[in-house]
Design a protein around this motif. Structure first.
Motif, PDB file in Angstrom:
ATOM      1  N   ASP A 156       0.934  -1.266  -0.051  1.00 51.94           N
ATOM      2  CA  ASP A 156      -0.060  -0.136  -0.034  1.00 51.94           C
ATOM      3  C   ASP A 156       0.872   1.153  -0.009  1.00 51.94           C
ATOM      4  O   ASP A 156       0.440   2.247  -0.519  1.00 51.94           O
ATOM      5  CB  ASP A 156      -0.987   0.018   1.442  1.00 51.94           C
ATOM      6  N   LEU A 157       2.325   1.221   0.613  1.00 52.22           N
ATOM      7  CA  LEU A 157       3.036   2.491   0.536  1.00 52.22           C
ATOM      8  C   LEU A 157       3.412   2.645  -0.678  1.00 52.22           C
ATOM      9  O   LEU A 157       3.770   3.873  -1.112  1.00 52.22           O
ATOM     10  CB  LEU A 157       4.230   2.001   1.513  1.00 52.22           C
ATOM     11  N   GLY A 158       3.616   1.696  -1.749  1.00 56.62           N
ATOM     12  CA  GLY A 158       4.121   2.000  -3.147  1.00 56.62           C
ATOM     13  C   GLY A 158       5.170   1.078  -3.358  1.00 56.62           C
ATOM     14  O   GLY A 158       6.035   1.378  -4.357  1.00 56.62           O
ATOM     15  N   VAL A 159       5.681   0.289  -2.283  1.00 58.96           N
ATOM     16  CA  VAL A 159       6.841  -0.650  -2.737  1.00 58.96           C
ATOM     17  C   VAL A 159       6.563  -1.579  -3.902  1.00 58.96           C
ATOM     18  O   VAL A 159       5.451  -2.315  -3.804  1.00 58.96           O
ATOM     19  CB  VAL A 159       7.404  -1.656  -1.491  1.00 58.96           C
ATOM     20  N   ALA A 160       7.339  -1.515  -4.919  1.00 60.02           N
ATOM     21  CA  ALA A 160       7.022  -2.333  -6.120  1.00 60.02           C
ATOM     22  C   ALA A 160       6.916  -3.771  -5.806  1.00 60.02           C
ATOM     23  O   ALA A 160       7.888  -4.442  -5.027  1.00 60.02           O
ATOM     24  CB  ALA A 160       7.950  -2.090  -7.443  1.00 60.02           C
ATOM     25  N   ALA A 161       5.972  -4.590  -6.352  1.00 56.63           N
ATOM     26  CA  ALA A 161       5.925  -5.981  -6.033  1.00 56.63           C
ATOM     27  C   ALA A 161       7.122  -6.692  -6.429  1.00 56.63           C
ATOM     28  O   ALA A 161       7.422  -7.704  -5.853  1.00 56.63           O
ATOM     29  CB  ALA A 161       4.472  -6.458  -6.649  1.00 56.63           C
ATOM     30  N   ASP A 162       7.821  -6.371  -7.660  1.00 58.86           N
ATOM     31  CA  ASP A 162       8.827  -7.151  -8.098  1.00 58.86           C
ATOM     32  C   ASP A 162      10.207  -6.943  -7.150  1.00 58.86           C
ATOM     33  O   ASP A 162      11.112  -7.529  -7.534  1.00 58.86           O
ATOM     34  CB  ASP A 162       9.239  -6.772  -9.507  1.00 58.86           C
ATOM     35  N   GLN A 163       9.918  -6.284  -6.103  1.00 59.16           N
ATOM     36  CA  GLN A 163      11.120  -5.705  -5.365  1.00 59.16           C
ATOM     37  C   GLN A 163      10.824  -6.702  -3.859  1.00 59.16           C
ATOM     38  O   GLN A 163      11.790  -6.759  -2.951  1.00 59.16           O
ATOM     39  CB  GLN A 163      11.167  -4.197  -4.812  1.00 59.16           C
ATOM     40  N   ILE A 164      10.094  -7.447  -3.830  1.00 53.35           N
ATOM     41  CA  ILE A 164       9.428  -8.157  -2.697  1.00 53.35           C
ATOM     42  C   ILE A 164       9.716  -9.549  -2.913  1.00 53.35           C
ATOM     43  O   ILE A 164       8.920  -9.986  -3.849  1.00 53.35           O
ATOM     44  CB  ILE A 164       8.139  -7.581  -2.028  1.00 53.35           C
TER      45      ILE A 164
END
Length: 272
Positions: free
Chosen positions: A26-34
């Motif tokens: 929700d904060l905006g961290v890109a999914a491909d970074q997780i």
């Protein structure tokens, strides 16, 4: 968003890990970074991975070292999880623990990380109203600390401590604290029933009262809890009569102090 890390590995996505994960997305961290590692991933977690696109249960043996590795497992599981992530080159990776009791020294004995942060969020993180205490060792850089603060702040407030041992006190106060408030709500509902109100109404009254009191504190962040209490206590009124009972022999304050100390002692024991 400049403070956000380029890559995050979350080990454990139960209630707390899952709350953090949703907060980051929700904060905006890109999914491909997780990347998320959880051998017992729930159906909801599988659905979220499919919907949002983060990596679920990648091969840790071939995964590149992340900027931040978050251990969100029960402290009793640390001995099982540590060997799975001990192979990483930790030269640029900071280890973030969400485990009660496990000290930085405990973790360093099984994982070759230099930069380590201990944190204790609480369950209201699931609705964005968490309270997290955090301590960073001297190897954590200012940039890493800013990144971690941003990730923790995605689920609520963050307080940094200047001594590691104070984490156990935070665990006892805010980490376990929501359960104390829930117990008070139960007791208030039971007291209402004893006065003749039906069970359903008693539960609604107690719950709404506690929710409203919390909202009032949130709306008045510069006003102390003591002042708020005095504001609703008319001299010789009904509230004063109840508070006089609580104050008898300082029983309530003494009981809360003993309870919180017991929780702190248990947090210390979990690290043993």
């Amino acid at each position: 968003m400049s403070d956000l890390p380029r890559s995050i590995l979350l080990a454990g996505a139960g209630k707390m890990g899952g709350a953090l994960l949703r907060g980051w997305l929700d904060l905006g961290v890109a999914a491909d970074q997780i990347a998320v590692s959880d051998p017992q991933a729930s159906d909801d977690l599988h659905h979220l991975a499919k919907e949002r696109g983060f990596s679920l249960n990648p091969d840790l043996a071939t995964l590149a070292p992340p900027d931040i590795l978050v251990l969100a497992v029960k402290p009793q599981m640390f001995g099982t999880v540590a060997p799975l992530v001990a192979h990483f080159d930790y030269a640029a990776t900071v280890l973030v623990s969400v485990m009660a009791g496990k000290t930085i020294a405990d973790m360093a004995r099984q994982i070759p990380a230099k930069a380590i942060v201990r944190t204790i969020p609480n369950t209201p993180a699931a609705v964005g109203h968490g309270m997290t205490g955090a301590f960073a060792n001297e190897a954590v850089t200012p940039a890493q600390k800013r990144s971690i603060h941003a990730l923790l702040a995605a689920v609520g407030q963050v307080e940094w401590l200047d001594r590691e041992d104070l984490i156990d006190a935070v665990t006892a106060v805010s980490g376990s604290g929501p359960a104390y408030v829930f117990l008070l709500t139960e007791c208030l509902a039971e007291a209402a029933e004893a006065l003749g109100l039906d069970a359903a109404l008693s539960a609604r009254l107690a719950r709404a009262t506690v929710e409203g009191a919390g909202a009032l504190m949130a709306a008045e962040p510069t006003v102390s809890a003591e002042r708020l209490r005095r504001n609703v206590t008319s001299p010789a009124g009904t509230t004063a009569a109840a508070l006089d009972v609580f104050a008898t022999d300082d029983a309530l304050r003494s009981l809360v102090t003993r309870a919180v100390a017991a929780a702190r002692d248990r947090a210390v024991a979990l690290g043993g």
